[in-house]
Scaffold this active site. Structure first.
Site, PDB file in Angstrom:
ATOM      1  CG  HIS A 186      -2.257  -5.421   6.532  1.00  0.00           C
ATOM      2  ND1 HIS A 186      -1.860  -4.578   5.509  1.00  0.00           N
ATOM      3  CD2 HIS A 186      -1.120  -5.761   7.188  1.00  0.00           C
ATOM      4  CE1 HIS A 186      -0.549  -4.418   5.555  1.00  0.00           C
ATOM      5  NE2 HIS A 186      -0.082  -5.127   6.546  1.00  0.00           N
ATOM      6  CG  ASP A 202       3.220  -5.222   6.031  1.00  0.00           C
ATOM      7  OD1 ASP A 202       2.474  -4.352   6.518  1.00  0.00           O
ATOM      8  OD2 ASP A 202       4.407  -5.364   6.369  1.00  0.00           O
ATOM      9  CE1 TYR A 262       6.793  -0.059   8.961  1.00  0.00           C
ATOM     10  CE2 TYR A 262       7.905  -2.036   9.759  1.00  0.00           C
ATOM     11  CZ  TYR A 262       6.758  -1.396   9.322  1.00  0.00           C
ATOM     12  OH  TYR A 262       5.582  -2.096   9.249  1.00  0.00           O
TER      13      TYR A 262
END
Length: 428
Positions: free
Chosen positions: A406, A218, A354
């Protein structure tokens, strides 16, 4: 000058906590001289996780006072976290869940703080008892934390106790990214993956490591890629379980919403369809955080159930569980992570990364130092080796495994450990 050591005892320590504190002190004294000689705010200081009881009580009160939405109007997960799935988790959070067990788990490991580039950075640092252990820095992602990685500390640092050999040993460093967990929240813009990558190299140098490797999934994968692109002296190589391999022509077709181009191999076509599904159905969470992290943060910071639902939805999407995350992670493991964000108030700052990055983290990188890749079946997409070879020009290891998603280290710590041993074997 010796390093500053800050310790606070709010609660009466248990025997396990006393042993943890003793181990942390020993680890601090064992740090190389460059780390112990850091001056002023740059000193390496001992850290212990201690959330005030009033905060624990207030969380439970808020959880019990939840105002629930109506049930979704579909029978699947297409509208998000399902009420019948989330509600039992939340009811457990408000009754039997014990945050103190998570604290004990964290405090079993030596934890520290140090100031890098103007921010206090929290990190776990566990040295192996084996000689010639390879220094390894591992970076967590979102909505994870250092808790994603703690189950691998024992196998990585003490391999002979977990079926490995002494030559498999690592010294492990696990920092909390800026604005996550116990690391300081940035109050200015500019703390994106590039800057974090430079900070991680500074951390490893401060700890006295002249040669080391980096691992991440990630955001941790993005940070490791940035470290590899910067190629600082001493970084031997990286391992990633979320590689950035999508070729430019494929990225353009995806952005234009086109069907899979002709001529793709079977693996490439699967990857294309997975990425297409992400872009058309699964990227809403990222769009919110890329464009409006502050607006989203008011809800996540004020409502524990809003926070839990936002994260639980991704646990369901990204674990190798068919949308049933309890098959991959326990209730306590998910709530430990969610509670860490709640107690540290880092839901907004975590989302802000982000906004800082605002880039497609799957598009092919241009990495020239040694790189290793493990492809887990529950990852957002399964990177084909044909794409990986074009992005990572010195690909020393590539392997597809049959378990895990993930959150690879969290879901499959034994398999993850095996992969890191194999991936870095030639770099020792």
């Amino acid at each position: 000058m010796s390093a500053e050591v800050e310790t606070k005892t709010v609660l009466s320590p248990t025997r396990r906590e006393v042993l943890a504190a003793t181990a942390a002190t020993a680890a601090l004294s064992a740090l190389p001289r460059p780390a112990r000689a850091a001056a002023g705010g740059d000193a390496v200081r001992q850290f212990k996780c201690e959330i005030p009881q009033q905060d624990v009580d207030e969380l439970r009160r808020r959880v019990r006072a939840t105002r629930w939405p109506g049930k979704e109007t579909v029978s699947d997960r297409t509208q998000g976290a399902q009420l019948q799935r989330l509600k039992p988790l939340i009811e457990y959070w408000g009754t039997d869940y014990d945050w103190r067990q998570c604290e004990k788990k964290l405090n079993t490991h030596a934890q520290f703080m140090t100031r890098i580039d103007g921010l206090d950075i929290h990190f776990i640092h566990v040295k192996s008892r084996h000689e010639k252990a390879l220094p390894l820095i591992m970076t967590h992602g979102w909505p994870g934390s250092v808790l994603e990685l703690v189950k691998t500390i024992g196998p990585l640092t003490d391999p002979t106790a977990y079926g490995g050999a002494a030559e498999d040993a690592f010294d492990v460093v696990i920092p909390s990214m800026p604005g996550y967990g116990f690391s300081e929240v940035p109050t200015e813009t500019g703390w994106g993956p590039d800057r974090i990558a430079r900070a991680w190299h500074a951390l490893m140098k401060r700890l006295g490591y002249d040669r080391y490797v980096s691992q991440g999934g990630d955001w941790g994968a993005v940070v490791s890629d940035k470290m590899a692109a910067q190629a600082p002296e001493g970084l031997l190589g990286i391992h990633t379980n979320m590689p950035a391999t999508v070729p430019p022509e494929i990225a353009k077709a995806l952005a234009d919403g086109e069907p899979a181009p002709d001529g793709l191999s079977a693996d490439e076509k699967v990857a294309y369809e997975q990425m297409s599904a992400l872009y058309t159905k699964g990227a809403g969470y990222a769009l919110m955080m890329v464009t409006r992290p502050q607006t989203l943060g008011y809800a996540l910071t004020d409502s524990p159930v809003g926070l839990a639902a936002w994260y639980y939805d991704k646990f369901a999407d990204w674990t190798y569980s068919g949308g049933d995350p309890e098959k991959s992670l326990t209730k306590d493991e998910m709530l430990d992570d969610i509670s860490l964000y709640w107690f540290t108030g880092t839901a907004t700052s975590g989302a802000r990364l982000y906004w800082e990055n605002n880039a497609n983290n799957f598009n092919a990188v241009d990495i020239n130092i040694p790189a290793a890749i493990t492809v887990f079946p529950g990852e957002i997409y399964q990177a084909p080796k044909s794409w990986a070879d074009k992005a990572y020009h010195d690909l020393i290891y590539y392997n597809k495994v049959d378990k895990g998603g993930h959150f690879a280290a969290w879901e499959q710590p034994e398999l993850f450990t095996y992969e890191l041993r194999a991936a870095f074997k030639t770099l020792r």
